[in-house]
Design a protein around this motif. Structure first.
Motif, short mmCIF file in Angstrom:
data_model
loop_
_atom_site.label_atom_id
_atom_site.label_comp_id
_atom_site.label_asym_id
_atom_site.label_seq_id
_atom_site.Cartn_x
_atom_site.Cartn_y
_atom_site.Cartn_z
N ASN A 162 0.80 -1.22 0.00
CA ASN A 162 0.00 0.00 0.00
C ASN A 162 0.83 1.27 0.00
O ASN A 162 0.29 2.36 0.15
CB ASN A 162 -0.94 0.02 1.21
CG ASN A 162 -2.01 -1.05 1.10
OD1 ASN A 162 -2.53 -1.30 0.02
ND2 ASN A 162 -2.33 -1.70 2.22
N SER A 163 2.11 1.14 -0.14
CA SER A 163 2.93 2.34 -0.19
C SER A 163 2.59 3.14 -1.45
O SER A 163 2.30 2.57 -2.49
CB SER A 163 4.41 1.96 -0.21
OG SER A 163 5.22 3.11 -0.32
N GLU A 164 2.58 4.46 -1.31
CA GLU A 164 2.27 5.31 -2.45
C GLU A 164 3.30 5.08 -3.56
O GLU A 164 4.49 5.22 -3.35
CB GLU A 164 2.28 6.78 -2.03
CG GLU A 164 1.20 7.16 -1.04
CD GLU A 164 -0.20 7.06 -1.63
OE1 GLU A 164 -0.31 7.00 -2.87
OE2 GLU A 164 -1.16 7.03 -0.86
N ARG A 165 2.81 4.69 -4.71
CA ARG A 165 3.72 4.47 -5.83
C ARG A 165 4.27 5.81 -6.31
O ARG A 165 3.54 6.78 -6.44
CB ARG A 165 3.01 3.76 -6.97
CG ARG A 165 2.70 2.30 -6.66
CD ARG A 165 2.24 1.59 -7.92
NE ARG A 165 1.94 0.20 -7.65
CZ ARG A 165 2.83 -0.78 -7.67
NH1 ARG A 165 4.09 -0.51 -7.95
NH2 ARG A 165 2.49 -2.02 -7.41
N GLU A 166 5.56 5.83 -6.56
CA GLU A 166 6.18 7.04 -7.08
C GLU A 166 6.82 6.72 -8.42
O GLU A 166 7.43 5.66 -8.60
CB GLU A 166 7.22 7.59 -6.10
CG GLU A 166 6.59 8.07 -4.80
CD GLU A 166 7.56 8.90 -3.99
OE1 GLU A 166 8.40 9.59 -4.61
OE2 GLU A 166 7.48 8.86 -2.76
N ASP A 305 -4.25 7.76 -12.15
CA ASP A 305 -3.98 7.58 -10.73
C ASP A 305 -3.93 8.94 -10.03
O ASP A 305 -3.46 9.92 -10.57
CB ASP A 305 -2.63 6.88 -10.51
CG ASP A 305 -2.70 5.43 -10.93
OD1 ASP A 305 -3.83 4.96 -11.15
OD2 ASP A 305 -1.65 4.79 -11.04
N ILE A 307 -2.44 11.08 -7.08
CA ILE A 307 -1.30 11.14 -6.17
C ILE A 307 -1.70 11.96 -4.97
O ILE A 307 -2.03 13.13 -5.08
CB ILE A 307 -0.08 11.75 -6.86
CG1 ILE A 307 0.28 10.92 -8.09
CG2 ILE A 307 1.10 11.84 -5.92
CD1 ILE A 307 1.41 11.50 -8.90
N THR A 308 -1.68 11.33 -3.81
CA THR A 308 -2.12 12.04 -2.61
C THR A 308 -0.97 12.40 -1.68
O THR A 308 -1.19 12.91 -0.59
CB THR A 308 -3.14 11.18 -1.82
OG1 THR A 308 -2.52 9.95 -1.50
CG2 THR A 308 -4.39 10.95 -2.64
N SER A 309 0.25 12.11 -2.08
CA SER A 309 1.38 12.41 -1.21
C SER A 309 1.70 13.90 -1.28
O SER A 309 2.69 14.30 -1.84
CB SER A 309 2.60 11.58 -1.59
OG SER A 309 2.90 11.77 -2.95
N ARG A 370 0.61 9.71 5.75
CA ARG A 370 -0.44 9.31 4.82
C ARG A 370 -1.77 9.96 5.16
O ARG A 370 -2.50 10.44 4.29
CB ARG A 370 -0.59 7.79 4.83
CG ARG A 370 -1.52 7.27 3.74
CD ARG A 370 -1.73 5.78 3.91
NE ARG A 370 -0.46 5.07 4.04
CZ ARG A 370 0.29 4.75 3.01
NH1 ARG A 370 -0.08 5.09 1.81
NH2 ARG A 370 1.42 4.10 3.18
N CYS A 373 -1.74 13.68 4.40
CA CYS A 373 -1.90 13.92 2.97
C CYS A 373 -3.35 13.76 2.54
O CYS A 373 -3.87 14.54 1.74
CB CYS A 373 -1.03 12.96 2.16
SG CYS A 373 0.73 13.18 2.45
N LYS A 374 -4.00 12.74 3.08
CA LYS A 374 -5.39 12.50 2.72
C LYS A 374 -6.27 13.67 3.13
O LYS A 374 -7.18 14.09 2.40
CB LYS A 374 -5.87 11.20 3.38
CG LYS A 374 -7.28 10.79 2.97
CD LYS A 374 -7.64 9.46 3.60
CE LYS A 374 -9.05 9.04 3.18
NZ LYS A 374 -9.42 7.75 3.81
#
Length: 677
Positions: A162-166, A305, A307-309, A370, A373-374
């Motif tokens: 579940n890590s934010e994909r970069e 996608d 990106i919420t980071s 996380r 960021c959300k």
């Protein structure tokens, strides 16, 4: 009593002082066992990631872990390599390279001692985190020889990564213009691709990123380049380090991608013949999993996608754990100096406190990145859209017209229903760096024109000299209009006549009637005379004044001089090119010289007004020369009573509109349309 037994007895005595030693004994055993920990690792070859035989996530088969107790002491880089190679069925551990982190540029020496036990937060050892695992790069040949892992029937039961994909975002270009990327994710922008940073093997340099992109895009590795951004002014060197785990790396933002260029046919080498040409696009309408395991290359529902980071893009004016109130946030410098505000109390209410080691939350809750960021994403969504919109607006349309030296040339991609000679391309289609040569290549590719050396590019209709191939062009941004930014003053592309005749005929465009209408027509008016008196002009528009003709200024190829206007009139009127003259007015007192410039885009040029035409004279029979036998005398007039798009069916026929006047020699002939054969 031996000292060792005495010491052991003392230790037991200490343990018995608490609840007969039960609780403290369990504590000692627990602490001892906790010295063993998981060691996370990722597998790679030099081309990219390698699937593990023992994945720990259902959607990322390239990461795994072992217990530190599985590694034979003493804990060195060599012993860890041997252990991982045994578990992963890879032969020749001595050929592998072990990196303590994704960010390391040099592999570890085999004799290097590693801290593989203990969970000290102050000094975490290598591989203690899924986000920053140990990296093992193995030989490609050894990887191919390892036996295929047995199907893992329980892979569906594995947790999800579940890590934010970069990603690293890049735009793909071939020799001529933008190309379709195999990693494109937006059907409206097929040259924009991206790759997960975890698919790039270390050391993280420009060279390793190049190798990964060559493998992903399946192109020749010769003559590939990486440019820092779409301006194309900064070329990245192979030895340059890329800090992919930071927020300040080229290509980290979708709206500011890197540029990856390649040569379709490198010197003495062509692309592998087994690689087909991928010219058609399919959009996934649902998810699909191969071998019950989602990989980064599997089909995913066609969506963009989110990106919420945002924590890495937003700087707050004070700590998030401070007291409530309304506090100001600030854009990164690249966004300008605009400010926005958010209410800290409202954000904190949306976050769950994270207990500390004692199980209490404390007065100031610790906030997970996380969740922060959300919460922030809904607050600055509009701001993020504004930033993307402003940045993407740097791409603009480049309008151009096609010509031969005799006149206008129809475009394969017209943008107006009543003017088939003008078209446009997006600046993102032009391969950086943006030079006259790269723009010419792009237009040639779009228009099916070969022979770049026989083409000339003018930045404007008013220019007298073509651009040098090395000239840099401002093709992005709208603050200072660059070449081709206006339909009225487009870039001009003059091609060799023979080259134009060889290009394939464009397919009939059934949607051409749906195109908008071009309403910017402006004319040069002239009166036609032969040796003796006025003559009937082929471009006459008034049946009561047949010697008065006109031509659209946009049909005159550059450079706009008396010579180019003469050449155009000779072609339009079908007369011999010798002994032709242009006079400024009907008085005939001022002869226009061939080298004189004519500013056709101004409000003051000869022939601008219908009632003040220039004079065009020609000689039917020049001394010692007769008119070409193939040019007939058109003395009769016909008026069109209907519309007919004959030129779109067969280029050798004229199109006509109601009311247009045609000149004829009165000889009736019959031809068959090319399309009817």
């Amino acid at each position: 009593m031996p000292p060792s037994k005495r010491a052991h007895k003392v230790k037991n005595t200490t343990v018995q002082s608490s609840l007969d030693g039960q609780e403290e004994t369990e504590s000692v055993i627990s602490q001892t066992k906790s010295e063993h920990r998981n060691i996370y690792y990722r597998l790679y070859t030099k081309e990219g990631p390698l699937e593990s035989n023992n994945p720990i996530f259902s959607n990322d088969p390239f990461i795994s872990r072992i217990s530190s107790k599985s590694v034979r002491p003493p804990h060195t880089a060599a012993s860890l390599k041997k252990c991982i190679c045994k578990i992963e069925d890879v032969e020749g551990p001595q050929m592998g390279a072990l990196y303590s982190s994704l960010s390391e540029r040099e592999p570890l020496e085999d004799s290097a001692r590693l801290v593989l036990r203990g969970n000290s937060e102050s000094e975490p050892g290598p591989g203690s985190s899924e986000v920053d695992p140990i990296i093992l790069v193995v030989d490609k040949g050894a990887a191919e020889k390892r036996p295929k892992p047995a199907s893992n029937t329980g892979s569906n039961e594995l947790p999800t990564w579940n890590s934010e994909r970069e990603y690293i975002y890049y735009r793909l270009y071939d020799d001529d213009s933008e190309a379709i990327s195999k990693t494109s994710f937006d059907e409206n922008d097929s040259s924009l691709g991206r790759i997960d940073i975890f698919t790039i093997p270390p050391p993280h340099t420009v060279a390793s990123l190049k190798n990964r992109l060559v493998h992903v895009e399946e192109v020749s590795s010769q003559n590939v380049q990486l440019l820092e951004n779409e301006d194309g002014e900064v070329t990245l060197n192979d030895d340059d380090a890329l800090t992919l785990l930071t927020d300040d790396v080229p290509g980290s933002n979708e709206d500011r991608p890197m540029v990856f260029t390649y040569t379709q046919t490198a010197p003495d080498k062509t692309t592998t013949p087994e690689i087909p040409s991928f010219s058609k696009r399919l959009k996934a309408t649902g998810g699909w999993v191969v071998n019950a395991r989602k990989s980064d290359a599997s089909l995913r529902t066609g969506r963009r996608d989110v990106i919420t980071s945002l924590a890495k893009d937003v700087k707050c004016s004070r700590s998030m754990t401070g007291q409530g109130g309304c506090h100001a946030g600030k854009f990164p410098d690249s966004w300008g100096q605009n400010k926005f505000t958010f209410n800290l109390d409202n954000i904190l209410q949306q976050l769950e406190p994270i207990p500390d080691k004692q199980g209490t939350t404390g007065d100031a809750p610790q906030i997970a990145i996380r969740k922060t960021c959300k919460a922030l994403s809904s607050v600055i969504a509009g701001v993020e859209r504004l930033q993307i919109s402003q940045t993407k607006s740097e791409h603009r349309n480049i309008y151009y017209r096609l010509y031969t030296k005799e006149g206008p040339l129809e475009s394969n991609n017209p943008i107006f229903s009543n003017d088939s000679f003008i078209s446009c391309i997006s600046s993102k289609s032009v391969r950086p760096p943006h030079t006259a040569a790269s723009l010419k290549k792009c237009i040639c590719k779009m228009e099916g024109v070969e022979g770049l050396e026989n083409c000339a590019l003018y930045s404007s209709l008013s220019e007298r000299e073509p651009l040098d191939d090395s000239a840099r062009l401002a093709l992005r941004g709208n603050s200072e209009p660059g070449p081709g930014s206006s339909k009225v003053d487009p870039v001009i592309f003059v091609v060799d006549k023979d080259t134009a005749e060889k290009r394939p005929k464009p397919a009939n465009n059934p949607g051409s009637k749906e195109l908008p209408t071009w309403n910017e027509q402006q004319y040069v008016y002239y009166r036609l005379y032969d040796d003796d008196s006025e003559a009937v002009s082929k471009t006459s528009f008034d049946e009561s004044d047949t010697s008065l003709g006109r031509i659209d200024i946009f049909t005159i190829p550059p450079p706009h001089t008396v010579t180019s206007l003469k050449d155009r009139l000779v072609h339009v009127e079908g007369v011999a090119g010798s002994d032709v003259q242009l006079y400024k007015t009907e008085d005939g007192e001022v002869t226009l010289n061939d080298g004189d410039a004519i500013d056709l885009l101004s409000d003051d040029f000869p022939g601008l007004n219908e009632d003040q035409p220039i004079v065009f004279t020609y000689t039917r029979k020049a001394p010692g020369q007769t008119m070409a036998s193939g040019i007939p005398i058109f003395s009769r007039r016909l008026t069109a009573k209907g519309n007919w798009a004959g030129a779109k069916l067969d280029a050798t026929w004229h199109s006509m509109k109601t009311g247009e006047i045609f000149q004829t020699d009165g000889v009736q002939i019959t031809f068959r349309l090319a399309m009817s054969e």
